[in-house]
Design a protein around this motif. Structure first.
Motif: not given
Length: 408
Positions: A331, A333, A335, A358, A385, A391, A407
């Motif tokens: 939930r 992350a 990127i 998000a 997210t 995600t 990720c």
């Protein structure tokens, strides 16, 4: 020569019942309640005893108060000393102050600040010494001899053990159908007292101990091994290198199994208590639930009693645990992608993330990263997210727009 084999056991159901009478009205009879939310989450039948509702936030008041009430007038005047990672110290400070008994506590470095401050606030003299409980314990013994104080051991004391056993009396009175109790093990005071009472009242009941993998002293001793203990566990309340000789002698034949937990399961249990029960547990206090998270298959069809043995977790640590839980669940992350260092790159990626629902928490640019070309920049975008699948959808959408996103 005396017949040591015929000597009465140091802690019995009767001594636990006497402790219950002695401390009645001075310590909370905390509720034991069926948890529909935890039961649903894990597919088990779970009852929770909320010892975090004690005035000092933990079960330790039971044993500390019982022991203090057994002191004679001369001992009360001299005062008491103990070594503790936190909860025993608060319990002694709280009830020592109420009884007019001077209290000195030696705590190891690394003890959560919340426990140090609360112990001070309850009237005890706090001495910080040593890296571990064992170091603090050795220093406390030294001060005890120098100052002629009464040593109140946090677990290896019959009066303390009997006091802790009163928790089992309450659990089985409030939930008599329980057939399994999961109990954290540090030095063994709680599990030995509860096992004596529970097995005497209900011989068929299963007693399962829970230890931190960094401090597996009880499990190692049952195997005839020397525990390899050490490290900064989140379950500092049970970070004891050597279980008590008295506690082990009392409970070694009463404990049916011991589950050793890695740090992840203490963290997950703390988070689950917050999310399912809206209650706070410290690492050690959440050990029983952590064992269920790790091995739910061992408890199918059982009526399980957990003792939430303490709620004195540092607020900063709690915040970290809850955030790490979001990362673990996908939930939160980060990127990463490499893009052109020109206007619009961040705006385009942000639009894609926003359109998919998000939330961007923070953005970092790494222009000096050698992963990016001289005219490029490496972006790290932390997002919130719904879950891991959400995600993955965002990463796919970024790929569709030409971003080499991944990720971390």
């Amino acid at each position: 020569m005396p017949d040591t084999h015929s000597a009465a056991p140091p802690v019995t159901l009767q001594s636990v019942r006497e402790a219950a009478e002695r401390i009645q009205g001075r310590v909370q009879h905390t509720p034991t309640i069926y948890s529909a939310n935890l039961s649903k989450a894990l597919g088990l039948d779970i009852w929770v005893k909320y010892e975090n509702q004690q005035v000092t936030g933990a079960f330790k008041e039971r044993g500390a108060l019982n022991r203090l009430l057994q002191l004679n007038a001369e001992e009360r005047k001299r005062g008491v000393i103990a070594a503790s990672a936190g909860n025993h110290s608060q319990a002694l400070a709280q009830h020592g102050a109420q009884l007019g008994i001077p209290t000195t506590i030696v705590m190891p470095r690394g003890t959560p600040n919340v426990k140090i401050k609360q112990t001070n606030a309850r009237g005890a003299t706090v001495v910080i010494e040593g890296e571990t409980f064992d170091d603090a314990y050795a220093h406390a013994l030294k001060l005890c001899a120098e100052r002629n104080l009464v040593f109140v051991h946090p677990f290896d004391d019959a009066g303390v053990i009997a006091g802790q056993g009163t928790a089992a009396l309450e659990m089985l009175a409030d939930a008599p159908d329980l057939d399994t109790l999961l109990i954290p093990i540090g030095g063994g005071g709680l599990i030995s007292g509860m096992a004596v009472a529970a097995k005497a009242l209900k011989p068929s009941i299963r007693i399962i101990g829970v230890e931190a993998a960094m401090y597996p002293s009880w499990d190692a001793r049952t195997r005839g091994e020397t525990a390899k203990s050490g490290g900064m566990t989140i379950a500092e309340g049970i970070a004891v290198k050597q279980v008590g000789n008295l506690t082990y002698a009392i409970a070694q034949n009463l404990i049916d199994d011991v589950i050793v937990l890695e740090e992840e399961f203490f963290e997950r249990a703390i988070s689950l208590f917050v999310n399912c029960e809206r209650t706070i547990a410290e690492g050690a206090g959440a050990g029983g639930l952590g064992a269920l998270i790790k091995h739910p298959e061992l408890f199918q069809g059982r009526k399980i009693g957990l003792i939430l043995s303490g709620g004195n977790i540092d607020t900063r640590l709690l915040a970290s645990v809850l955030e790490r839980a979001l990362v673990r669940e996908g939930r939160i992350a980060v990127i990463r992608f490499v893009g052109d260092d020109r206007p619009g790159t961040l705006a385009t990626s942000s639009r894609i993330i926003g359109e998919l629902g998000a939330n961007i928490l923070q953005v970092e640019h790494h222009r000096m990263s050698l992963s990016a070309p001289a005219k490029g920049v490496e972006f790290d975008i932390e997002i919130e997210t719904r879950d891991a699948q959400h995600t993955a959808e965002i990463i796919d959408a970024l790929h569709d727009e030409g971003f080499n996103a991944r990720c971390l």
